[in-house]
Design an enzyme around this catalytic site. Structure first.
Site, mmCIF file in Angstrom:
data_model
loop_
_atom_site.group_PDB
_atom_site.id
_atom_site.type_symbol
_atom_site.label_atom_id
_atom_site.label_comp_id
_atom_site.label_asym_id
_atom_site.label_seq_id
_atom_site.Cartn_x
_atom_site.Cartn_y
_atom_site.Cartn_z
ATOM 1 N N ASP A 131 30.754 101.717 64.414
ATOM 2 C CA ASP A 131 32.320 101.593 63.339
ATOM 3 C C ASP A 131 33.232 101.818 64.911
ATOM 4 O O ASP A 131 31.872 102.113 65.842
ATOM 5 C CB ASP A 131 31.852 103.066 62.987
ATOM 6 C CG ASP A 131 33.070 103.012 62.800
ATOM 7 O OD1 ASP A 131 34.724 102.207 61.929
ATOM 8 O OD2 ASP A 131 34.034 104.425 63.008
ATOM 9 N N ASP B 147 36.734 103.081 64.953
ATOM 10 C CA ASP B 147 38.182 103.858 65.208
ATOM 11 C C ASP B 147 37.004 105.725 64.660
ATOM 12 O O ASP B 147 36.377 105.120 63.903
ATOM 13 C CB ASP B 147 38.501 103.689 64.476
ATOM 14 C CG ASP B 147 39.842 102.173 64.428
ATOM 15 O OD1 ASP B 147 40.622 102.668 64.309
ATOM 16 O OD2 ASP B 147 39.148 101.426 64.651
ATOM 17 N N ASP C 115 31.409 107.352 61.711
ATOM 18 C CA ASP C 115 32.399 109.341 61.269
ATOM 19 C C ASP C 115 32.760 109.333 59.625
ATOM 20 O O ASP C 115 33.815 110.318 59.800
ATOM 21 C CB ASP C 115 33.529 109.708 61.912
ATOM 22 C CG ASP C 115 34.718 108.520 61.754
ATOM 23 O OD1 ASP C 115 35.904 109.128 62.515
ATOM 24 O OD2 ASP C 115 34.305 106.571 62.598
#
Length: 218
Positions: free
Chosen positions: A10, A12, A170
């Site tokens: 991922d 961001d 995250d």
């Protein structure tokens, strides 16, 4: 977890701390139309499902607001110019990526951020180490995360399989993405969600620092 030769990241909250720039562009767009702005913690809660969902949560009444399309377009234009004002890699990320490359690990970025911004940020920060970056492309019929489409497309382009790969993210969206792909995952504790939030979503495999990813996959 068995050894892996491919890592799909991922963007961001995983590789880049983009929150300040996202907040500034959200608030700029809201201000232009006379709407109240948001704190950094507000925007932290809003991110993870792409910019349309981000602005839906940020704007009063969301997509039912008659100004929604104009506010979203204003955000896109501002963020396109300012997406790298305060954004930076998290501590230890560049060292991790270079070591993965040296060990022959294939890498890609898959994000729900607009495709143009994903590619721009990848070119700025990770071009030497990550050859492939895939952003939101629903207009092309490729569903965004947590649907498996973008991750599977990245694996296809890398010539890798689900069994060879691990997904690193995250958020609860990243966890759901990995599960929908049927692939192993690692959740980062330095990103936009707390460990408690991710555990409540069913997360089990965590790392506190980027370097620990090496210990998990090699």
């Amino acid at each position: 977890m068995q050894k892996k030769d491919t890592v799909v990241f991922d963007l961001d909250g995983t590789l880049l701390d983009t929150l300040e720039d996202l907040k500034n562009s959200v608030n700029y767009a809201l201000e232009q139309f006379g709407y109240p702005t948001h704190t950094l913690e507000d925007v932290r809660r809003f991110v993870g499902n792409g910019i349309t969902r981000l602005m839906e949560l940020a704007l009063p009444s969301g997509q039912d607001n008659p100004d929604f399309d104009a506010v979203l377009e204003c955000f896109k234009k501002h963020y396109g110019i300012h997406c790298n004002d305060l954004t930076k890699p998290y501590d230890g990320i560049m060292e991790l990526l270079h070591e993965l490359k040296e060990r022959g690990i294939k890498m890609a970025i898959v994000s729900n951020k607009a495709d143009f911004a994903v590619k721009e940020l990848n070119d700025i920060y990770f071009q030497e180490v990550i050859p492939l970056a895939v952003g939101e492309r629903e207009s092309e019929g490729i569903r965004r995360k947590p649907a498996p489409d973008t991750v599977l497309e990245a694996l296809r382009q890398l010539g890798s399989t689900i069994e060879q790969a691990v997904y690193v993210g995250d958020s609860e969206v990243d966890l759901a993405t990995a599960k929908n792909c049927g692939m192993d995952y690692i959740l980062c504790e330095w990103g936009f969600r707390t460990r408690k939030q991710l555990e409540q979503a069913g997360g089990q495999m965590f790392v506190e620092r980027p370097q620990q990813i090496l210990d998990v996959i090699l």
